[in-house]
Motif scaffolding. Structure first.
Motif, PDB file in Angstrom:
ATOM      1  N   THR A 121     -13.728  -8.739  86.321  1.00 54.20           N
ATOM      2  CA  THR A 121     -13.901  -9.932  87.632  1.00 54.20           C
ATOM      3  C   THR A 121     -14.031  -9.396  88.119  1.00 54.20           C
ATOM      4  N   TRP A 122     -13.372  -8.528  88.854  1.00 57.70           N
ATOM      5  CA  TRP A 122     -12.839  -6.879  89.962  1.00 57.70           C
ATOM      6  C   TRP A 122     -13.930  -5.649  89.330  1.00 57.70           C
ATOM      7  N   GLN A 123     -13.961  -5.440  88.862  1.00 59.76           N
ATOM      8  CA  GLN A 123     -15.678  -3.949  88.219  1.00 59.76           C
ATOM      9  C   GLN A 123     -16.841  -4.819  88.841  1.00 59.76           C
ATOM     10  N   VAL A 124     -16.614  -6.023  88.629  1.00 58.01           N
ATOM     11  CA  VAL A 124     -18.508  -7.061  89.707  1.00 58.01           C
ATOM     12  C   VAL A 124     -17.847  -7.078  91.140  1.00 58.01           C
ATOM     13  N   CYS A 125     -16.534  -7.531  92.009  1.00 52.97           N
ATOM     14  CA  CYS A 125     -16.716  -7.713  92.894  1.00 52.97           C
ATOM     15  C   CYS A 125     -16.441  -5.931  93.775  1.00 52.97           C
ATOM     16  N   ALA A 126     -15.941  -5.298  92.311  1.00 54.25           N
ATOM     17  CA  ALA A 126     -16.262  -3.912  93.426  1.00 54.25           C
ATOM     18  C   ALA A 126     -17.038  -3.477  93.928  1.00 54.25           C
ATOM     19  N   TYR A 127     -18.471  -3.425  92.090  1.00 56.35           N
ATOM     20  CA  TYR A 127     -19.646  -3.552  93.055  1.00 56.35           C
ATOM     21  C   TYR A 127     -20.091  -4.323  94.343  1.00 56.35           C
ATOM     22  N   MET A 128     -20.539  -5.559  93.908  1.00 56.70           N
ATOM     23  CA  MET A 128     -20.594  -6.585  95.185  1.00 56.70           C
ATOM     24  C   MET A 128     -20.004  -5.691  96.412  1.00 56.70           C
ATOM     25  N   LEU A 129     -18.616  -5.538  96.220  1.00 59.44           N
ATOM     26  CA  LEU A 129     -18.436  -4.607  97.860  1.00 59.44           C
ATOM     27  C   LEU A 129     -19.382  -3.328  98.374  1.00 59.44           C
ATOM     28  N   GLY A 130     -20.170  -2.904  97.679  1.00 57.09           N
ATOM     29  CA  GLY A 130     -20.692  -1.974  97.884  1.00 57.09           C
ATOM     30  C   GLY A 130     -20.096  -0.449  97.024  1.00 57.09           C
ATOM     31  N   ILE A 131     -18.692  -0.528  96.346  1.00 58.23           N
ATOM     32  CA  ILE A 131     -18.720  -0.048  95.676  1.00 58.23           C
ATOM     33  C   ILE A 131     -19.441   1.221  94.438  1.00 58.23           C
ATOM     34  N   LYS A 132     -19.564   2.131  94.789  1.00 60.92           N
ATOM     35  CA  LYS A 132     -20.810   3.087  93.747  1.00 60.92           C
ATOM     36  C   LYS A 132     -19.971   2.735  92.496  1.00 60.92           C
ATOM     37  N   GLU A 133     -21.083   2.358  91.621  1.00 62.47           N
ATOM     38  CA  GLU A 133     -20.493   2.143  90.381  1.00 62.47           C
ATOM     39  C   GLU A 133     -19.958   3.561  89.619  1.00 62.47           C
ATOM     40  N   GLU A 134     -20.242   5.421  90.351  1.00 65.13           N
ATOM     41  CA  GLU A 134     -19.057   5.824  89.793  1.00 65.13           C
ATOM     42  C   GLU A 134     -18.748   6.404  90.064  1.00 65.13           C
ATOM     43  N   TYR A 135     -17.517   5.308  91.044  1.00 61.27           N
ATOM     44  CA  TYR A 135     -16.511   5.116  91.387  1.00 61.27           C
ATOM     45  C   TYR A 135     -15.582   3.972  90.579  1.00 61.27           C
ATOM     46  N   ILE A 136     -15.924   3.288  89.701  1.00 66.38           N
ATOM     47  CA  ILE A 136     -15.333   2.050  90.092  1.00 66.38           C
ATOM     48  C   ILE A 136     -14.822   1.912  87.880  1.00 66.38           C
ATOM     49  N   PRO A 137     -13.742   2.107  88.227  1.00 68.55           N
ATOM     50  CA  PRO A 137     -13.223   2.566  86.621  1.00 68.55           C
ATOM     51  C   PRO A 137     -13.974   1.686  85.664  1.00 68.55           C
ATOM     52  N   ALA A 138     -13.873   1.803  84.407  1.00 63.66           N
ATOM     53  CA  ALA A 138     -14.856   1.469  83.469  1.00 63.66           C
ATOM     54  C   ALA A 138     -13.091   0.959  82.007  1.00 63.66           C
ATOM     55  N   SER A 139     -12.677   1.237  82.640  1.00 68.90           N
ATOM     56  CA  SER A 139     -11.111   0.494  81.936  1.00 68.90           C
ATOM     57  C   SER A 139      -9.899   0.913  82.351  1.00 68.90           C
ATOM     58  N   TRP A 140      -8.497  -0.048  82.318  1.00 68.17           N
ATOM     59  CA  TRP A 140      -7.855   0.327  82.489  1.00 68.17           C
ATOM     60  C   TRP A 140      -6.525   1.586  82.216  1.00 68.17           C
ATOM     61  N   ASN A 141      -7.156   2.553  80.928  1.00 66.44           N
ATOM     62  CA  ASN A 141      -6.545   3.092  81.306  1.00 66.44           C
ATOM     63  C   ASN A 141      -7.498   4.777  82.534  1.00 66.44           C
ATOM     64  N   GLU A 142      -8.443   3.571  82.650  1.00 64.51           N
ATOM     65  CA  GLU A 142      -9.256   4.981  83.566  1.00 64.51           C
ATOM     66  C   GLU A 142      -8.811   4.325  84.602  1.00 64.51           C
ATOM     67  N   ALA A 143      -8.221   3.092  84.957  1.00 61.40           N
ATOM     68  CA  ALA A 143      -8.119   2.179  86.459  1.00 61.40           C
ATOM     69  C   ALA A 143      -7.071   3.059  86.453  1.00 61.40           C
ATOM     70  N   GLU A 144      -6.030   3.541  85.483  1.00 58.50           N
ATOM     71  CA  GLU A 144      -4.632   4.139  86.476  1.00 58.50           C
ATOM     72  C   GLU A 144      -4.380   5.949  86.659  1.00 58.50           C
ATOM     73  N   GLU A 145      -5.746   5.965  86.173  1.00 59.13           N
ATOM     74  CA  GLU A 145      -5.806   7.200  86.210  1.00 59.13           C
ATOM     75  C   GLU A 145      -6.321   7.387  87.370  1.00 59.13           C
ATOM     76  N   GLN A 146      -6.849   7.037  87.510  1.00 57.53           N
ATOM     77  CA  GLN A 146      -7.261   7.230  89.545  1.00 57.53           C
ATOM     78  C   GLN A 146      -6.327   6.420  90.150  1.00 57.53           C
ATOM     79  N   ALA A 147      -5.965   5.430  89.926  1.00 57.16           N
ATOM     80  CA  ALA A 147      -5.213   5.083  90.842  1.00 57.16           C
ATOM     81  C   ALA A 147      -3.743   6.062  91.155  1.00 57.16           C
ATOM     82  N   LYS A 148      -3.376   6.610  89.676  1.00 59.63           N
ATOM     83  CA  LYS A 148      -2.220   8.034  90.402  1.00 59.63           C
ATOM     84  C   LYS A 148      -2.931   9.053  91.284  1.00 59.63           C
ATOM     85  N   GLN A 149      -4.110   9.240  91.312  1.00 59.62           N
ATOM     86  CA  GLN A 149      -5.007   9.620  92.119  1.00 59.62           C
ATOM     87  C   GLN A 149      -4.604   9.819  92.884  1.00 59.62           C
ATOM     88  N   VAL A 150      -5.557   8.287  94.051  1.00 60.77           N
ATOM     89  CA  VAL A 150      -5.806   7.731  94.969  1.00 60.77           C
ATOM     90  C   VAL A 150      -5.443   6.869  95.406  1.00 60.77           C
TER      91      VAL A 150
END
Ligand code: HEM
Length: 407
Positions: free
Chosen positions: A259-288
């Motif tokens: 539901t939050w991936q869809v929300c990110a898209y609707m907010l104008g976040i580019k698909e290439e930055y929206i994490p596909a899984s929780w693992n990916e989200a965690e990886e990205q969160a650790k960096q940013v």
């Protein structure tokens, strides 16, 4: 070169804008490179462009133009009547903005209706927790995100924080609603209004001398910043649910992310930055996300104002002290200290010792060992914080700002 002219147009500080466009603005150059791979995104591929230098190419020029022409009040009047996902756009909008909204309101091809149905049940079951988690988890942590704290503080919303909080709660309220993306509901419109507001802010804030004096960038709200704030919402809430030991099945967890991936898209976040899984989200969160949390004078003031709003929550136990202890418990000592949240021996200790047991008891997993009056007080905190957050969001209409915080 295209990037350069766009930045020049948006930034009012000519020479600074040029330096930034060439990637030599000192604080940014000192930061580590963006290495999160688009292979882990919902798009599955992408150019891998550093999102600190990407904004919203489609919306930004439209709203810079609307502001320059002084047409925002008229546009806001039109927006007020536009609330439902399937509602036709009000007549009278400029043609370029109409075209943008017609295209931006389309859900992405990867929407999974089954997951959205699962999240519905999950919201029904856990709605009470979400109010507290979004309101006092995400809302408070955002004051420890320096770029967001500065942007909010120097925008008009930071000047009238009560109004701003109600408006921000609108998105939380809408996303917790049953079937938020269904035609009769409102989240798509709320996301698009937010996207338009952010585009306007990118044009307005560079004109604020307060913001210019404290920010280490020339244009706010890059795609990287959007992802940082996004992590303060689902990623942070997901971490808190784990810490509070709220029972969540794997299916519910995935649906919540969706539901939050869809929300990110609707907010104008580019698909290439929206994490596909929780693992990916965690990886990205650790960096940013994790490394950026830090104190700023603006964030400290905002946090103080938020915890002073207990008087809006009806009842006697929601004093500033209780809200401060709840914030400390939710964010942990390090971030609470960044925000200069004072310590309150009694409530800090009671929450630390009692809250995990309270959640387990509320879930029917154990008998609550601390006496019914403590249980009732905790339950009241949970209910009132949730009510405060979610009921504020129910009644509000969000609009494009025309100016910054008065200087
Ligand atoms: C406005 C949500 C990212 C700064 C808003 C509003 C919402 C919202 C719902 C409208 C409420 C209002 O008018 O106050 C979000 C979400 C984000 C995000 C869900 C990411 C997923 C950011 C970031 C920044 C930012 C990264 C800055 C670095 C602002 C500002 C306003 C605003 C300055 C306008 C405040 C005002 O003057 O009223 N945002 N936001 N937002 N947002 Fe965001």
């Amino acid at each position: 070169m295209e990037d350069f002219s766009r930045r020049k147009m948006l930034a009012t500080g000519g020479a600074l804008g040029a330096l930034g466009a060439l990637g030599v603005a000192a604080p940014a150059a000192a930061r580590p490179l963006w290495t999160w791979s688009p292979a882990g995104s919902v798009a599955g591929s992408g150019k891998g462009a550093d999102p600190r230098w990407v904004w919203d190419d489609v919306a930004d020029p439209l709203f810079a133009n609307l502001l320059e022409k002084g047409n925002v009040p008229k546009f806001n009047e039109l927006l007020r009547s536009w609330t439902k996902n399937n509602q036709p756009l009000p007549p009278g909008m400029p043609a370029d903005i109409r075209d943008f909204l017609e295209s931006a309101r389309q859900l992405p091809a990867w929407v999974d209706q089954d997951k959205l149905t699962v999240v519905d049940e999950f919201n029904k079951k856990r709605g009470l927790y979400f109010g507290a988690l979004y309101g006092f988890g995400s809302g408070m942590v955002s004051t420890a995100i320096p770029k967001e704290a500065r942007a909010v503080y120097y925008s008009l919303g930071g000047w009238d924080l009560r109004d701003r909080l109600s408006k921000t709660a609108k998105l939380g309220y809408d996303i917790c609603n049953a079937q938020p993306y269904a035609p009769e509901n409102e989240i798509i419109v709320t996301c698009l209004k937010t996207r338009m507001i952010h585009a306007a802010i990118r044009h307005l804030l560079p004109q604020s001398s307060g913001w210019q004096g404290s920010a280490d960038e020339e244009i706010p709200i890059s795609q990287a910043d959007m992802m940082v704030t996004w992590h303060s919402l689902p990623t942070h809430v997901n971490r808190l649910m784990t810490r509070w030991e709220i029972p969540v099945s794997a299916e519910e967890s995935e649906a919540f992310l969706h539901t939050w991936q869809v929300c990110a898209y609707m907010l104008g976040i580019k698909e290439e930055y929206i994490p596909a899984s929780w693992n990916e989200a965690e990886e990205q969160a650790k960096q940013v996300f994790d490394p950026v949390l830090a104190p700023t004078p603006e964030g400290i003031k905002l946090a103080d104002q938020i915890t002073s709003m207990g008087d809006r929550i009806d009842g006697t136990i929601m004093s500033k002290g209780v809200l401060e202890s709840f914030t400390r418990y939710t964010l942990g000592d390090e971030v609470a200290d960044f925000l200069e949240i004072p310590r309150h021996f009694f409530w800090d200790n009671l929450l630390k010792r009692g809250w995990p047991l309270f959640i387990k008891a509320r879930e029917g997993l154990i008998e609550f060992p601390m006496g019914p009056e403590v249980f009732d007080n905790f339950d009241e905190i949970l209910r009132k914080v949730a009510l405060f957050y979610l009921s504020e969001g129910k009644k509000i209409s969000i609009e494009i700002p025309e100016r910054n915080r008065p200087e």
